[in-house]
Design a protein around this motif. Structure first.
Motif, PDB file in Angstrom:
ATOM      1  N   ARG A   1     -39.572 -21.895   6.872  1.00  0.00           N
ATOM      2  CA  ARG A   1     -39.971 -21.637   8.258  1.00  0.00           C
ATOM      3  C   ARG A   1     -41.486 -21.527   8.411  1.00  0.00           C
ATOM      4  O   ARG A   1     -42.013 -21.624   9.519  1.00  0.00           O
ATOM      5  CB  ARG A   1     -39.292 -20.368   8.785  1.00  0.00           C
ATOM      6  N   HIS A   2     -42.194 -21.330   7.300  1.00  0.00           N
ATOM      7  CA  HIS A   2     -43.653 -21.277   7.331  1.00  0.00           C
ATOM      8  C   HIS A   2     -44.280 -22.651   7.085  1.00  0.00           C
ATOM      9  O   HIS A   2     -45.512 -22.788   7.118  1.00  0.00           O
ATOM     10  CB  HIS A   2     -44.174 -20.300   6.278  1.00  0.00           C
ATOM     11  N   ILE A   3     -43.438 -23.660   6.826  1.00  0.00           N
ATOM     12  CA  ILE A   3     -43.950 -24.983   6.460  1.00  0.00           C
ATOM     13  C   ILE A   3     -43.501 -26.061   7.424  1.00  0.00           C
ATOM     14  O   ILE A   3     -44.295 -26.938   7.801  1.00  0.00           O
ATOM     15  CB  ILE A   3     -43.482 -25.343   5.025  1.00  0.00           C
ATOM     16  N   LEU A   4     -42.240 -26.020   7.845  1.00  0.00           N
ATOM     17  CA  LEU A   4     -41.644 -27.119   8.602  1.00  0.00           C
ATOM     18  C   LEU A   4     -41.159 -26.641   9.965  1.00  0.00           C
ATOM     19  O   LEU A   4     -40.375 -25.694  10.038  1.00  0.00           O
ATOM     20  CB  LEU A   4     -40.466 -27.694   7.803  1.00  0.00           C
ATOM     21  N   PRO A   5     -41.590 -27.286  11.061  1.00  0.00           N
ATOM     22  CA  PRO A   5     -41.121 -26.873  12.389  1.00  0.00           C
ATOM     23  C   PRO A   5     -39.606 -26.955  12.537  1.00  0.00           C
ATOM     24  O   PRO A   5     -39.011 -26.171  13.281  1.00  0.00           O
ATOM     25  CB  PRO A   5     -41.826 -27.851  13.339  1.00  0.00           C
ATOM     26  N   THR A   6     -38.988 -27.899  11.836  1.00  0.00           N
ATOM     27  CA  THR A   6     -37.525 -28.065  11.927  1.00  0.00           C
ATOM     28  C   THR A   6     -36.816 -27.309  10.803  1.00  0.00           C
ATOM     29  O   THR A   6     -35.756 -27.724  10.322  1.00  0.00           O
ATOM     30  CB  THR A   6     -37.167 -29.559  11.858  1.00  0.00           C
ATOM     31  N   TRP A   7     -37.387 -26.171  10.390  1.00  0.00           N
ATOM     32  CA  TRP A   7     -36.848 -25.427   9.253  1.00  0.00           C
ATOM     33  C   TRP A   7     -35.405 -24.970   9.466  1.00  0.00           C
ATOM     34  O   TRP A   7     -34.623 -24.924   8.505  1.00  0.00           O
ATOM     35  CB  TRP A   7     -37.737 -24.213   8.950  1.00  0.00           C
ATOM     36  N   ALA A   8     -35.023 -24.632  10.700  1.00  0.00           N
ATOM     37  CA  ALA A   8     -33.660 -24.163  10.945  1.00  0.00           C
ATOM     38  C   ALA A   8     -32.647 -25.262  10.649  1.00  0.00           C
ATOM     39  O   ALA A   8     -31.609 -25.034  10.006  1.00  0.00           O
ATOM     40  CB  ALA A   8     -33.515 -23.669  12.382  1.00  0.00           C
ATOM     41  N   ALA A   9     -32.950 -26.497  11.093  1.00  0.00           N
ATOM     42  CA  ALA A   9     -32.068 -27.630  10.807  1.00  0.00           C
ATOM     43  C   ALA A   9     -32.034 -27.915   9.312  1.00  0.00           C
ATOM     44  O   ALA A   9     -30.970 -28.223   8.752  1.00  0.00           O
ATOM     45  CB  ALA A   9     -32.532 -28.862  11.575  1.00  0.00           C
ATOM     46  N   LEU A  10     -33.183 -27.802   8.644  1.00  0.00           N
ATOM     47  CA  LEU A  10     -33.225 -28.022   7.206  1.00  0.00           C
ATOM     48  C   LEU A  10     -32.377 -26.987   6.472  1.00  0.00           C
ATOM     49  O   LEU A  10     -31.632 -27.319   5.538  1.00  0.00           O
ATOM     50  CB  LEU A  10     -34.663 -27.969   6.707  1.00  0.00           C
ATOM     51  N   THR A  11     -32.472 -25.739   6.891  1.00  0.00           N
ATOM     52  CA  THR A  11     -31.668 -24.680   6.272  1.00  0.00           C
ATOM     53  C   THR A  11     -30.181 -24.985   6.382  1.00  0.00           C
ATOM     54  O   THR A  11     -29.418 -24.808   5.430  1.00  0.00           O
ATOM     55  CB  THR A  11     -31.992 -23.328   6.925  1.00  0.00           C
ATOM     56  N   ASP A  12     -29.769 -25.481   7.534  1.00  0.00           N
ATOM     57  CA  ASP A  12     -28.359 -25.837   7.731  1.00  0.00           C
ATOM     58  C   ASP A  12     -27.952 -27.002   6.834  1.00  0.00           C
ATOM     59  O   ASP A  12     -26.845 -27.015   6.271  1.00  0.00           O
ATOM     60  CB  ASP A  12     -28.098 -26.198   9.197  1.00  0.00           C
ATOM     61  N   LEU A  13     -28.827 -28.009   6.702  1.00  0.00           N
ATOM     62  CA  LEU A  13     -28.510 -29.149   5.846  1.00  0.00           C
ATOM     63  C   LEU A  13     -28.353 -28.716   4.392  1.00  0.00           C
ATOM     64  O   LEU A  13     -27.421 -29.140   3.697  1.00  0.00           O
ATOM     65  CB  LEU A  13     -29.606 -30.207   5.952  1.00  0.00           C
ATOM     66  N   LEU A  14     -29.255 -27.867   3.921  1.00  0.00           N
ATOM     67  CA  LEU A  14     -29.169 -27.386   2.542  1.00  0.00           C
ATOM     68  C   LEU A  14     -27.913 -26.544   2.336  1.00  0.00           C
ATOM     69  O   LEU A  14     -27.248 -26.633   1.295  1.00  0.00           O
ATOM     70  CB  LEU A  14     -30.420 -26.591   2.186  1.00  0.00           C
ATOM     71  N   ALA A  15     -27.575 -25.739   3.349  1.00  0.00           N
ATOM     72  CA  ALA A  15     -26.361 -24.920   3.253  1.00  0.00           C
ATOM     73  C   ALA A  15     -25.120 -25.796   3.167  1.00  0.00           C
ATOM     74  O   ALA A  15     -24.153 -25.458   2.473  1.00  0.00           O
ATOM     75  CB  ALA A  15     -26.271 -23.973   4.444  1.00  0.00           C
ATOM     76  N   SER A  16     -25.139 -26.939   3.857  1.00  0.00           N
ATOM     77  CA  SER A  16     -23.976 -27.831   3.827  1.00  0.00           C
ATOM     78  C   SER A  16     -23.772 -28.449   2.444  1.00  0.00           C
ATOM     79  O   SER A  16     -22.662 -28.864   2.108  1.00  0.00           O
ATOM     80  CB  SER A  16     -24.127 -28.937   4.873  1.00  0.00           C
ATOM     81  N   LEU A  17     -24.832 -28.503   1.647  1.00  0.00           N
ATOM     82  CA  LEU A  17     -24.706 -28.984   0.277  1.00  0.00           C
ATOM     83  C   LEU A  17     -24.193 -27.894  -0.654  1.00  0.00           C
ATOM     84  O   LEU A  17     -23.727 -28.184  -1.758  1.00  0.00           O
ATOM     85  CB  LEU A  17     -26.058 -29.483  -0.246  1.00  0.00           C
TER      86      LEU A  17
END
Length: 304
Positions: free
Chosen positions: A110-126
């Motif tokens: 969240r300190h690096i990527l504006p779309t961090w919330a979507a990225l967190t969800d993608l990683l969680a899906s893995l």
């Protein structure tokens, strides 16, 4: 009294595996679903959510609170395991707080990527925590810009270093150019890895791809991989950057332009600091950062 320890896989996991591996093996050996496991816990007065049991199985979380440790003790009985055989795999309580267990200076997405919330969800899906177990010892990246100003291909050469045990994959993250169709972007394994599961978020313009190793790394062990990103989205590109969660040893980035379309100026940047770059006779610019602090590093250019 004979105590059932499940299949040889369970016995092996109890001797040499992690808590998650042993728990997962024991559940599989007993042929129980998480629903039935939760129901049996409830019958004994222990309440644990299915999502929590799933996280314990895949290693995304581990039992630490007193109520959770009591649940593990009951699970040992339900699964027919020796008393304390799962509890002992948890070891002593872990220190708590931001960044514990990670290299000093580590940052969250969240300190690096504006779309961090979507990225967190993608990683969680893995269902993987691979991205928190290793960091980049060195990375050389080559980006090609074609005559239309698009970036059809880029290649990565990485030396990865594990800072936790049990690392067998790297998660490549692709942040598409604004307006690009993420479905037209692919990750290709070139050396010492193979592509595993791939997840996309079209709205956020993100792709995550597992790059699977053929070995499991120990702490401080390194692994060299090479992979490419092919982009058929045909969207004009004005910037390329890389975000680092953890400190890295070295990052070298070269952007090579087609002679049919050259930018009027190129700039290296780290955070808000910019510096103009000279172009070589091969129509390329580069940056070399050594060492790399957590944050954003990149090159941008002006077309006119």
């Amino acid at each position: 009294m004979n105590i059932h320890t499940g299949s040889p896989t369970t016995a092996t996991a109890l001797r040499t595996g992690s808590f998650a591996e042993a728990f997962r093996a024991a559940v599989a050996a007993r042929g129980l679903s998480l629903d039935s496991l939760q129901r049996r816990l409830s019958e004994r007065g222990v309440r644990v959510g299915i999502a929590t049991l799933s996280c314990w199985q895949n290693g995304r979380r581990r039992p630490e609170r007193p109520s959770s440790l009591r649940a593990v003790s009951v699970l040992e009985d339900i699964l027919g395991l020796p008393s304390d055989s799962l509890l002992v795999l948890l070891g002593p309580p872990r220190p708590r707080g931001h960044g514990v267990g990670l290299p000093a200076g580590s940052r969250e997405y969240r300190h690096i990527l504006p779309t961090w919330a979507a990225l967190t969800d993608l990683l969680a899906s893995l269902g993987t925590v691979a991205d928190t177990k290793l960091h980049i010892a060195a990375q050389h990246e080559q980006v090609w810009i074609d005559g239309q100003g698009c970036s059809p291909r880029r290649e990565n050469f990485q030396i990865l270093r594990a800072h936790q045990d049990g690392v067998d994959r790297y998660v490549a993250i692709v942040d598409a150019d604004p307006g690009a169709d993420i479905d037209r972007i692919e990750v290709e394994a070139l050396e010492n890895c193979r592509v595993g599961r791939v997840r996309r978020d079209a709205e956020a313009g993100l792709l995550v791809a597992e790059l699977l190793f053929d070995l499991t790394l120990r702490p401080d062990q390194t692994h060299l991989i090479r992979y490419a990103v092919t982009d058929r989205a045909a969207v004009e590109c004005r910037d390329f950057h890389r975000g680092f969660r953890f400190p890295a040893g070295q990052y070298a980035l070269q952007v090579r332009f087609d002679a049919a379309r050259l930018p009027v100026a190129c700039f290296a940047y780290r955070g808000a600091v910019e510096q103009e770059l000279p172009m070589t006779g091969h129509h390329a610019v580069h940056i070399n950062v050594d060492p790399v602090p957590p944050g954003i590093v990149g090159i941008r250019w002006d077309w006119h």
